[in-house]
Scaffold this active site. Structure first.
Site, short mmCIF file in Angstrom:
data_model
loop_
_atom_site.label_atom_id
_atom_site.label_comp_id
_atom_site.label_asym_id
_atom_site.label_seq_id
_atom_site.Cartn_x
_atom_site.Cartn_y
_atom_site.Cartn_z
N ILE A 126 0.85 -1.20 0.00
CA ILE A 126 0.00 0.00 0.00
C ILE A 126 0.88 1.25 0.00
O ILE A 126 0.44 2.32 -0.36
CB ILE A 126 -0.97 0.05 1.21
N ASP A 127 2.15 1.10 0.42
CA ASP A 127 3.03 2.27 0.58
C ASP A 127 3.52 2.85 -0.75
O ASP A 127 3.98 3.99 -0.79
CB ASP A 127 4.26 1.90 1.42
N GLN A 274 -6.66 1.05 6.22
CA GLN A 274 -6.19 1.34 4.86
C GLN A 274 -5.80 0.08 4.08
O GLN A 274 -5.64 0.11 2.87
CB GLN A 274 -4.95 2.26 4.92
O1 F6P Z 1 4.13 -1.73 4.59
C1 F6P Z 1 2.77 -1.65 4.79
C2 F6P Z 1 2.44 -1.14 6.15
O2 F6P Z 1 1.03 -1.10 6.23
C3 F6P Z 1 3.06 0.19 6.52
O3 F6P Z 1 2.41 1.29 5.93
C4 F6P Z 1 2.98 0.13 8.03
O4 F6P Z 1 3.99 0.91 8.63
C5 F6P Z 1 3.22 -1.31 8.33
O5 F6P Z 1 2.90 -2.03 7.15
C6 F6P Z 1 2.40 -1.86 9.46
O6 F6P Z 1 2.78 -3.16 9.70
P1 F6P Z 1 2.00 -4.20 10.64
O7 F6P Z 1 0.86 -4.74 9.84
O8 F6P Z 1 3.02 -5.22 10.94
O9 F6P Z 1 1.51 -3.44 11.83
#
Ligand code: F6P
Length: 342
Positions: A126-127, A274
């Site tokens: 998503i980033d 998101q």
């Molecule tokens: O890389 C995708 C992402 O959703 C980032 O935007 C966010 O910092 C991270 O993953 C969150 O990770 P987790 O699902 O391990 O909390």
């Protein structure tokens, strides 16, 4: 019959299932047996698989998440795990492995390819921070969700004459913030690529208050940092790839804004909202195109490559290029967002 494995690793995102569906459907047509590896690299280390056929992918196009499951397992953290992954690749008699992931998952794919495994990469996150592709699937869904939330925050901000701070994901790249901030007509958009000057932010908010019947919207990326301050972390522990858990800058900003301006301020952290739910049309189509291109690459024996979007064409690049650096926000795009500040 040659057997091709497929796995999804790292944070999930809408559009993974369309890729899996496309690989299975086209793979079967090309004469391959397709096998799913469960929960990313963890599944290869443990040799845990699920058979995939037309029936298993029949109704998954519109489904968010991944039917294969995912994990943030890094087999290179413990070389015994890496050896087990390589041994299982052989034991499972995989001809090739299609790896759907972001920077970390594809980084492992690149290393395994250098150790002789036949892999093909598919970019997801998503980033939208993966190098060598214009867009990743998942991003469009995330920015649509974030923009919808900003639209909703606007009406309540207006009623209460408040500043609403909306913290979005994106790790160390501000793509989600810039796209949703632009589309949601935010008064200020703050991203990791530029340090935050809190005095400047408050100046803009005072100006916008006059114009906008007394309310404002601030969009801040989770990785944004104050001029004099460290990254705000949810916890200091590192994951298997050495990443910290970001989050909290929205709260910090909201307190600073209220203290400096006297404007009543609230914060909303969108978090995993998101990443959840059904993929947009763009992500369903991009995921499908990537899936078809990935199985075609494997069929043409073009291993060690990742499919990518360049303009509106699906192409491929060496995996090493894709993971060489992060793709951060284009300055020209951020300058456009800034034109609308306050
Ligand atoms: O890389 C995708 C992402 O959703 C980032 O935007 C966010 O910092 C991270 O993953 C969150 O990770 P987790 O699902 O391990 O909390």
């Amino acid at each position: 019959m040659k057997r091709i494995g497929i796995l999804t690793g790292g944070g999930d995102c809408p559009g993974l299932n369309p890729v899996i569906r496309a690989v299975v459907m086209k793979g079967i047509k090309l004469g391959y047996e397709i096998v799913g590896i469960k929960d990313g690299w963890k599944g290869l280390v443990e040799g845990s698989t699920i058979p995939l056929n037309e029936k298993s992918v029949l109704d998954i196009l519109a489904k968010g998440g991944t039917i294969l499951g995912t994990s943030r397992t890094n087999p290179y953290k413990d070389l015994k795990q890496k050896d087990r992954a390589i041994a299982n690749f052989k034991k499972l008699k995989l001809y090739a492995l299609i790896v759907i992931g972001g920077e970390d998952t594809l980084g492992v794919a690149n290393k395994l390819n250098k150790e002789g495994l036949r892999v093909v990469g598919v970019p997801k996150t998503i980033d939208n921070d993966l190098n060598a592709t214009d867009f990743t699937f998942g991003f469009d869904t995330a920015v649509n969700i974030a923009t919808d939330c900003i639209d909703r925050l606007r009406t309540t901000a207006e009623s209460h004459h408040r500043v609403m701070v909306c913290e979005v994901m994106g790790r160390h790249a501000g793509w989600i913030a810039v796209y949703s901030g632009l589309a949601g007509a935010a008064d200020v958009v703050l991203i990791p690529e530029e340090r935050i000057d809190i005095n400047e932010v408050c100046k803009i908010l005072r100006r916008s208050r006059k114009k906008r019947k007394g309310y404002s919207i601030v969009v801040v990326s989770e990785g944004a940092q104050l001029k004099k301050g460290d990254m705000v972390l949810q916890e200091k522990e590192l994951d298997a790839f050495g990443h910290v858990r970001l989050g909290g800058i929205g709260n910090q900003l909201s307190e600073m804004i209220e203290a400096r301006t006297g404007f009543e301020t609230r914060v909303v952290v969108l978090g995993h909202m998101q990443r959840g739910g059904t993929p947009t049309v763009m992500d369903r189509v991009l995921g499908t195109r990537f899936g078809i291109a990935a199985i075609d690459l494997a069929h043409k024996k073009k291993f060690g490559h990742m499919v990518c979007l360049s303009g509106n064409q699906i192409k491929s690049v060496p995996l090493s290029r894709a993971v060489a650096k992060l793709k951060t926000v284009d300055k020209k795009l951020y300058d456009i967002a800034k034109l609308f500040f306050g």
